[in-house]
Design a protein around this motif. Sequence first.
Motif, PDB file in Angstrom:
ATOM      1  N   HIS A  80       0.741  -1.210  -0.135  1.00 27.17           N
ATOM      2  CA  HIS A  80      -0.114   0.043  -0.075  1.00 27.17           C
ATOM      3  C   HIS A  80       0.834   1.186  -0.099  1.00 27.17           C
ATOM      4  N   HIS A  81       1.936   1.140   0.501  1.00 25.59           N
ATOM      5  CA  HIS A  81       2.829   2.369   0.667  1.00 25.59           C
ATOM      6  C   HIS A  81       4.125   2.411  -0.033  1.00 25.59           C
ATOM      7  N   VAL A  82       4.899   1.414   0.292  1.00 29.38           N
ATOM      8  CA  VAL A  82       6.288   1.486  -0.083  1.00 29.38           C
ATOM      9  C   VAL A  82       6.196   1.190  -1.986  1.00 29.38           C
ATOM     10  N   LEU A  83       5.550   0.112  -2.456  1.00 26.84           N
ATOM     11  CA  LEU A  83       5.693  -0.056  -3.841  1.00 26.84           C
ATOM     12  C   LEU A  83       5.091   1.112  -4.692  1.00 26.84           C
ATOM     13  N   PRO A  84       3.930   1.737  -4.314  1.00 26.52           N
ATOM     14  CA  PRO A  84       3.347   2.793  -5.115  1.00 26.52           C
ATOM     15  C   PRO A  84       4.360   3.864  -5.259  1.00 26.52           C
ATOM     16  N   LEU A  85       5.188   3.886  -4.277  1.00 24.46           N
ATOM     17  CA  LEU A  85       5.896   5.025  -4.239  1.00 24.46           C
ATOM     18  C   LEU A  85       7.158   4.863  -5.035  1.00 24.46           C
ATOM     19  N   ALA A  86       7.412   3.556  -5.170  1.00 24.95           N
ATOM     20  CA  ALA A  86       8.784   3.064  -5.885  1.00 24.95           C
ATOM     21  C   ALA A  86       8.587   2.870  -7.379  1.00 24.95           C
ATOM     22  N   MET A  87       7.152   2.717  -7.677  1.00 27.68           N
ATOM     23  CA  MET A  87       6.842   2.253  -8.835  1.00 27.68           C
ATOM     24  C   MET A  87       7.416   3.213 -10.203  1.00 27.68           C
ATOM     25  N   PRO A  88       7.457   4.418  -9.996  1.00 22.58           N
ATOM     26  CA  PRO A  88       7.815   5.254 -11.228  1.00 22.58           C
ATOM     27  C   PRO A  88       9.467   4.863 -11.360  1.00 22.58           C
TER      28      PRO A  88
END
Lengths: 344, 429
Positions: free
Chosen positions: B330-338
Amino acid sequence: MFIKRALLSSIVLATALASTAFAQAGRDYISIVGSSTVYPFTTTVAEQFGKGGKFKTPKVESTGTGGGIKLFCEGVGAQYPDVANASRAIKTSEIDSCRKAGVKDILEVQIGYDGIVLANSKKGQAFKVSRREVYLALAKTVPDPDNNQNLIANPYKTWNQINKTLPADKIEVLGPPPTSGTRDAFVELVMEAGCSTFGWVKSLKDVDEARFKKVCDTVREDGSYIEAGENDNLLVQKLVANPKVLGIFGYSFLEENASQVQGSLIDGIAPSFENIASSKYPVSRPLFIYVKKAHIGVIPGITEFLTEFVSPRSMGSEGYLAGKGLVPLSASEFAKVRKTVGAK
Amino acid sequence: MSKTVAQTRALVEKSLRRRRLAELRFQAYGIAAVSIGVLFVILLFGSIIAKGAPAFRQAYVTLDVFIDPEVLYPDGTVDTELLATADYVALVRGSLKQRFMDVEGRAATRQLVELVSGSAVQDLQALVQADPKRVGTHQMLTFLADDKVDQYLKGNITRSTPEVDRSLSDQQLDWVDALKASKALELRFNKVFFTHGDSREPEQAGVWGAVVGSLYTLGVTLLLSFPVAVATAIYLEEFARRNRWTDLIEVNINNLAAVPSIVYGLLGLAMFLNFFGMPRSAPLVGGLVLALLTLPTIIIASRAALKGVPPSIREAAIGMGASPIQTVLHHVLPLAMPGMLTGTIIGMARALGETAPLLMIGMVAFIVDVPGSLSSPATVLPVQVFLWADSPERAFVERTSGAILVLLAFLVLMNATAVILRNRFERRW
């Protein structure tokens, strides 16, 4: 949440895709591998055959003669190729390995001839050389001019050191690398023939063939022979850029680039279409295709493909392969080939 | 005291000039290096564009074709079945002879028919078969001209070359000039180049087969490598304990990223073809091999992206009661996605340009039909460039550069997407 689902679904999709491969059993197109010299001709026939509309266009891979026959000999079944292109006849060792893998019946079809030319730019003088002179110019070791029996490291730097009538230019020849079938044929037809003009070397062939090969086949590595890669178009460009350099390549490239480069006369014979077809030109070689008989009737279209290949409109003297630079068989050879294939 | 200050000042001022010069020199070196680089890029692109641009135009010839019922129905009986095997070359020949009345003899007629591409026959057959009512009518039809005519119009074959040394005879050039003068022969946009597969006839050869093959191959690569790489990166970065094993894996991944691509081809040949018995030349196998090739690149980029997410985000999520998996998803992956996507696109761009591993699995092949599935034989764009570069026909020289331009367009598009993604979605802390 979305990312999780996307991740999961893509994994599922990927595995589903991977598993479709295992369902593959038959094959509905002909698979051809082998020589890059025969490639332009086989592909032309394949395309014509595909346009007939009844069968899919065969797939033609350019792997080189040796690599192609190796693949061809791996076994019988849809995953192995049906036809192998070859710029030389199949070797006995290759037939043996074929047999071991269960490939017993192989149909040999000679499709025509290819000439190997020694060419330079039209801006320079046309060359007239003998095979002996080419050997002396390109071998690593040559017989000592003072004492014929001795071998010395090649001392010749310029053409006129070999023969006074040749130009005083530095010996510089661009040619194919050892992996190429063109190189094999060049070594056999020019280098070996040239060094056999020395009596004692010729008699060596029966006594000590390994030494004969070493003396005749080894090309010098001091910069006079430059390996130019397999791309013959590039070679032609290099010749145009430097009129003093010679290049070794197949006849079809000479024909296509006749406005820029000229073929040298070898032993007094020009590399023309007629001279190669009549075997007058000394540096010509037969081209073959090999067909796996076990696949005929299993993979659809092989018989029809062969019929197209040996038809007069493709392989004949006026056929479309002649337009692509293939030097056709003589009328009697052509009739014989058609008979072996069983074409009407 | 004041004396020493003055002395120091003098000392500094003396060295100042030298230091400034050193800096200027350093800058000059830098500018020189950059301008040499830019110069080479301009030269490279300039020569490719100059050579490739003519490939996008092709000579077309417009002819008045009489669809002669006597040729199509030689017995006089009207039977549409006969249309499948009729002699359409005779129709083209008839039309050309109508245009040039004075041509007589077989050899001359042959030379005349050579001016039109062989594809005219297929086009004509398709047209007549689509509507048999056309039999007996006159049609103004546009066909591809032969590649030699095309080369003449583009100035690559000139009259000044002696006749024996060029592929078109003087008479053929006269005909071409006559057709050109009456506007029946002209250069148009080369649609065939973008809609057809490979061909041995330059005028009928196109990149579409290779583009589709590349799309299939890269599709498989993306579907396999992206999820696996992201999962690997998350596990190694967020869950795995630091010990000898994870260190070993990390070293191996870094090493794999530097392995020459041909090695992956050999692996693909041994594993996918020989062991699993997958079909040769299939985009599926190509995609699998390229997936192995791009995995390390994407894993490294993804781990870097995950490292870039500040620990405070994780601590806050855990502090609010999220489980470790919730924290990551919910938090780390979305931020790392770009960052991950950027790495993926760069990896895919590398895969798009690969030929060496594909050589081993049979994708360096002559394939006419545009591939229709993941297991049908296919080739890819860089392989198409390689195959054309080695073809003897002069007209393939410009098509080679044309295909390079198409490949470059795809690469620029992919890299631009990566840059846009980074600029729009990347968060800085």
